[in-house]
Design a protein around this motif. Structure first.
Motif, mmCIF file in Angstrom:
data_model
loop_
_atom_site.group_PDB
_atom_site.id
_atom_site.type_symbol
_atom_site.label_atom_id
_atom_site.label_comp_id
_atom_site.label_asym_id
_atom_site.label_seq_id
_atom_site.Cartn_x
_atom_site.Cartn_y
_atom_site.Cartn_z
ATOM 1 N N LYS A 24 34.706 63.644 8.016
ATOM 2 C CA LYS A 24 33.653 63.304 7.055
ATOM 3 C C LYS A 24 33.383 61.804 7.047
ATOM 4 O O LYS A 24 32.226 61.358 7.030
ATOM 5 N N LYS A 25 34.440 61.008 7.059
ATOM 6 C CA LYS A 25 34.291 59.556 7.054
ATOM 7 C C LYS A 25 33.595 59.083 8.331
ATOM 8 O O LYS A 25 32.727 58.197 8.297
ATOM 9 N N ALA A 26 33.979 59.667 9.463
ATOM 10 C CA ALA A 26 33.406 59.252 10.746
ATOM 11 C C ALA A 26 31.907 59.495 10.793
ATOM 12 O O ALA A 26 31.146 58.654 11.289
ATOM 13 N N LEU A 27 31.476 60.635 10.267
ATOM 14 C CA LEU A 27 30.063 60.976 10.312
ATOM 15 C C LEU A 27 29.256 60.269 9.217
ATOM 16 O O LEU A 27 28.068 60.003 9.396
ATOM 17 N N ALA A 28 29.903 59.979 8.101
ATOM 18 C CA ALA A 28 29.183 59.369 6.975
ATOM 19 C C ALA A 28 28.970 57.873 7.155
ATOM 20 O O ALA A 28 28.035 57.299 6.569
ATOM 21 N N ASN A 29 29.822 57.221 7.941
ATOM 22 C CA ASN A 29 29.743 55.763 8.088
ATOM 23 C C ASN A 29 29.770 55.416 9.581
ATOM 24 O O ASN A 29 30.785 55.007 10.124
ATOM 25 N N ARG A 30 28.620 55.584 10.216
ATOM 26 C CA ARG A 30 28.553 55.380 11.663
ATOM 27 C C ARG A 30 28.889 53.937 12.045
ATOM 28 O O ARG A 30 29.575 53.692 13.049
ATOM 29 N N ALA A 31 28.429 52.967 11.274
ATOM 30 C CA ALA A 31 28.674 51.563 11.599
ATOM 31 C C ALA A 31 30.170 51.275 11.657
ATOM 32 O O ALA A 31 30.657 50.603 12.578
ATOM 33 N N GLU A 32 30.906 51.785 10.682
ATOM 34 C CA GLU A 32 32.352 51.568 10.673
ATOM 35 C C GLU A 32 33.024 52.376 11.781
ATOM 36 O O GLU A 32 33.998 51.924 12.383
ATOM 37 N N THR A 33 32.504 53.564 12.059
ATOM 38 C CA THR A 33 33.065 54.394 13.121
ATOM 39 C C THR A 33 32.930 53.709 14.471
ATOM 40 O O THR A 33 33.843 53.773 15.309
ATOM 41 N N LEU A 34 31.800 53.035 14.700
ATOM 42 C CA LEU A 34 31.638 52.284 15.940
ATOM 43 C C LEU A 34 32.730 51.228 16.079
ATOM 44 O O LEU A 34 33.301 51.039 17.159
ATOM 45 N N LYS A 35 33.067 50.557 14.985
ATOM 46 C CA LYS A 35 34.131 49.545 15.005
ATOM 47 C C LYS A 35 35.483 50.196 15.265
ATOM 48 O O LYS A 35 36.287 49.695 16.067
ATOM 49 N N VAL A 36 35.736 51.310 14.581
ATOM 50 C CA VAL A 36 37.017 52.010 14.736
ATOM 51 C C VAL A 36 37.206 52.461 16.181
ATOM 52 O O VAL A 36 38.268 52.245 16.789
ATOM 53 N N VAL A 37 36.187 53.095 16.737
ATOM 54 C CA VAL A 37 36.288 53.598 18.103
ATOM 55 C C VAL A 37 36.416 52.445 19.089
ATOM 56 O O VAL A 37 37.163 52.537 20.077
ATOM 57 N N SER A 38 35.740 51.357 18.839
ATOM 58 C CA SER A 38 35.857 50.183 19.703
ATOM 59 C C SER A 38 37.277 49.633 19.681
ATOM 60 O O SER A 38 37.819 49.240 20.723
ATOM 61 N N GLU A 39 37.881 49.596 18.509
ATOM 62 C CA GLU A 39 39.259 49.114 18.403
ATOM 63 C C GLU A 39 40.223 49.971 19.215
ATOM 64 O O GLU A 39 41.162 49.469 19.834
ATOM 65 N N VAL A 40 39.985 51.285 19.202
ATOM 66 C CA VAL A 40 40.881 52.211 19.888
ATOM 67 C C VAL A 40 40.635 52.227 21.391
ATOM 68 O O VAL A 40 41.562 52.178 22.197
ATOM 69 N N THR A 41 39.360 52.311 21.776
ATOM 70 C CA THR A 41 39.026 52.493 23.190
ATOM 71 C C THR A 41 38.823 51.184 23.939
ATOM 72 O O THR A 41 38.786 51.180 25.175
ATOM 73 N N LYS A 42 38.651 50.091 23.200
ATOM 74 C CA LYS A 42 38.362 48.771 23.759
ATOM 75 C C LYS A 42 36.960 48.686 24.364
ATOM 76 O O LYS A 42 36.622 47.714 25.040
ATOM 77 N N ALA A 43 36.146 49.699 24.140
ATOM 78 C CA ALA A 43 34.756 49.663 24.595
ATOM 79 C C ALA A 43 33.934 48.843 23.606
ATOM 80 O O ALA A 43 34.110 48.975 22.389
ATOM 81 N N PRO A 44 33.027 47.996 24.083
ATOM 82 C CA PRO A 44 32.209 47.181 23.174
ATOM 83 C C PRO A 44 31.350 48.054 22.257
ATOM 84 O O PRO A 44 30.870 49.115 22.672
#
Length: 326
Positions: free
Chosen positions: A247-267
């Motif tokens: 729910k959090k991932a889908l509700a806050n895309r901007a933050e999810t982009l940051k979270v996924v970037s931190e994990v995957t190291k993708a810009p």
């Protein structure tokens, strides 16, 4: 298999949420991989957003390079829960007697969403599925779950995957280059690599998994049955947080982009081209498993010989320990 699993488990990197003295000592050992596990990435990188994580229970996060090694680790008792494809979970049940429950779902395909596809160069003489007879065709790995629906699609077009094409293992990251360099005549594209290839241009989609089957389930969250049965309250906390994480991932895309970037190291700017957009995989907002879709895939794997026998998805379904848990 147990010895192999222990070796795999020992070689991976563990991420732990360490307890304070006030925290309970109950720990869940969870396997994860990249990509497409946004609910778990939120739990890993934003644990304070979850009421019970790090307080009522803690997680030992263990990274793997794919789902098959996680099957081995679970069979060896080294993991309690992990990400699994339908095929790897089924193979674990048949070959290692690994009994698991499907407790949540990460990503799938549905009409209008991204579907794994095979592409050729724009100037390729290959125009139809039938044209790939005698050609080299890429896959991420031999025995991959995507090959079941692909084999059925090829069969519909008069092609025997075992006899009429040369299957080449390219991996998803190297697939675009394999097509452009001519290493394969037809290559498979998955996100985020499909978005990258499309941005460069010069490639043309030939066919996708959705041409054969709708509502494909790609990755799920599974837990060992003995873990769930022995520690139902602990399992419930975990499934509730998986539900909340989605729910959090889908509700806050901007933050999810940051979270996924931190994990995957993708810009972030690369992730922004597809992640949680229409050209991405589908996600259920409640992380609810599509058991009918799973059964359809189990049937295809049995029909194509990728499984030695049929499986009934009901044996992998707990009556209450399944997302969504609020």
């Amino acid at each position: 298999m147990k010895k192999v699993a222990c070796a795999v488990f020992a070689s991976v990197t563990a991420w732990a949420v360490f307890p304070t003295p006030a925290q309970a000592q109950e720990t869940i050992r969870v396997g994860w991989t990249i990509p497409a596990e946004e609910s778990k990435y939120w739990m890993m990188r934003r644990p304070t957003e979850f009421a019970d994580l790090g307080k009522s229970y803690k997680i030992e996060w263990v990274q793997f390079q794919g789902t098959a090694p996680m099957v081995q680790a679970m069979a060896a008792g080294a993991l309690d829960c992990s990400t699994q494809s339908v095929l790897s979970a089924a193979q674990g049940a048949i070959e290692a007697n690994l009994q698991t429950y499907i407790v949540a779902q990460h990503v799938s395909e549905k009409p209008g969403s991204f579907s794994v596809y095979w592409a050729v160069k724009d100037d390729s003489p290959i125009k139809t599925v039938a044209d790939i007879k005698g050609k080299s065709v890429g896959t991420n790995v031999f025995g991959s779950g995507i090959l079941g629906p692909m084999a059925m699609l090829l069969k519909r077009n008069g092609i025997d995957m075992e006899k009429d094409i040369k299957l080449v293992e390219t991996g998803f990251p190297g697939s675009e280059d394999a097509i452009r360099s001519g290493r394969v005549d037809v290559g498979v594209l998955n996100q985020p690599f499909a978005a990258r290839a499309e941005a460069k241009g010069g490639l043309r989609k030939l066919f996708s998994l959705s041409d054969q089957q709708q509502n494909i389930v790609h990755i799920m969250e599974v837990c060992r049955k003995d873990f769930v049965d022995k520690k139902p309250e602990l399992a419930k906390l975990y499934i509730r947080d998986i539900t909340s994480g989605m729910k959090k991932a889908l509700a806050n895309r901007a933050e999810t982009l940051k979270v996924v970037s931190e994990v995957t190291k993708a810009p972030v700017e690369v992730l922004d081209t597809y992640l949680l957009k229409p050209n991405d995989f589908a996600r259920d907002e409640n992380a609810r498993p599509n058991f009918e879709g799973v059964q359809a895939m189990l049937d295809i794997y049995a029909q194509t010989g990728m499984l030695s026998r049929k499986l009934d998805v009901s044996t992998m379904r707990h009556p209450t320990m399944v997302a969504p848990i609020q």
